[in-house]
Write an enzyme that holds these catalytic residues in place. Structure first.
Site, PDB file in Angstrom:
ATOM      1  N   VAL A  32     -21.032  39.011 -16.848  1.00 13.00           N
ATOM      2  CA  VAL A  32     -22.104  38.068 -17.126  1.00 13.00           C
ATOM      3  C   VAL A  32     -22.734  38.776 -18.325  1.00 13.00           C
ATOM      4  O   VAL A  32     -23.619  37.584 -18.774  1.00 13.00           O
ATOM      5  CB  VAL A  32     -23.115  37.951 -15.911  1.00 13.00           C
ATOM      6  CG1 VAL A  32     -22.497  37.354 -14.730  1.00 13.00           C
ATOM      7  CG2 VAL A  32     -23.856  39.339 -15.746  1.00 13.00           C
ATOM      8  N   TYR A  33     -22.514  39.622 -18.883  1.00 13.88           N
ATOM      9  CA  TYR A  33     -23.188  40.087 -20.230  1.00 13.88           C
ATOM     10  C   TYR A  33     -22.646  39.126 -21.388  1.00 13.88           C
ATOM     11  O   TYR A  33     -21.434  38.571 -21.415  1.00 13.88           O
ATOM     12  CB  TYR A  33     -22.865  41.514 -20.539  1.00 13.88           C
ATOM     13  CG  TYR A  33     -23.450  42.493 -19.874  1.00 13.88           C
ATOM     14  CD1 TYR A  33     -24.338  41.996 -18.736  1.00 13.88           C
ATOM     15  CD2 TYR A  33     -23.002  43.564 -20.065  1.00 13.88           C
ATOM     16  CE1 TYR A  33     -24.646  43.193 -17.788  1.00 13.88           C
ATOM     17  CE2 TYR A  33     -23.559  44.637 -19.226  1.00 13.88           C
ATOM     18  CZ  TYR A  33     -24.658  44.451 -18.217  1.00 13.88           C
ATOM     19  OH  TYR A  33     -25.059  45.469 -17.305  1.00 13.88           O
ATOM     20  N   GLY A  34     -23.562  38.770 -22.331  1.00 15.80           N
ATOM     21  CA  GLY A  34     -23.119  38.054 -23.312  1.00 15.80           C
ATOM     22  C   GLY A  34     -24.121  36.902 -23.716  1.00 15.80           C
ATOM     23  O   GLY A  34     -24.229  36.425 -24.860  1.00 15.80           O
TER      24      GLY A  34
END
Length: 90
Positions: A32-34
Site C-alpha cells: 500500500v505504500y506510494g
C-alpha cells in the site's frame, strides 16, 4: 521512505543508490505504500513496490539487499484482495 506520490521515481532511485553505497542493505516496503496512507484506506496502489522493482531491474542489486514487504491492507474490492488471504499474499 515512501516512494511514489511523495518521492518521484528518479529521486527514489537516487536515494536507493546512495543508501546501498553507504552500506544500507535492508529495504522495507508494503503493497500500500506510494500514496496517501490512513487506517481506513480503501485501496493501496503498490506504487512504492513497483518503483523498487524497477530499480532492482537496473543492474545486479538484488543479491546485495534484503527486501521486506508487508501485506494486509486492501489492494482491490474483492475478499481476497485484502488481509492475509493466501491469494493476496501470492
Amino acid at each position: 521512505m515512501n516512494f511514489g506520490d511523495v518521492t518521484d521515481e528518479k529521486t527514489s532511485a537516487r536515494i536507493l543508490d546512495e543508501a546501498l553505497e553507504a552500506g544500507i542493505n535492508f529495504i522495507d516496503t508494503a503493497d500500500v505504500y506510494g500514496t496517501e496512507q490512513s487506517p481506513d484506506i480503501q485501496q493501496g496502489s503498490g506504487l512504492s513496490e513497483e518503483i523498487i522493482g524497477r530499480w532492482l531491474q537496473q543492474g545486479v542489486r538484488r543479491d546485495r539487499i534484503v527486501l521486506a514487504t508487508k501485506a494486509y491492507q486492501p489492494m482491490g474490492p474483492g475478499p481476497n484482495d485484502r488481509r492475509l488471504s493466501a491469494y493476496h499474499i501470492r
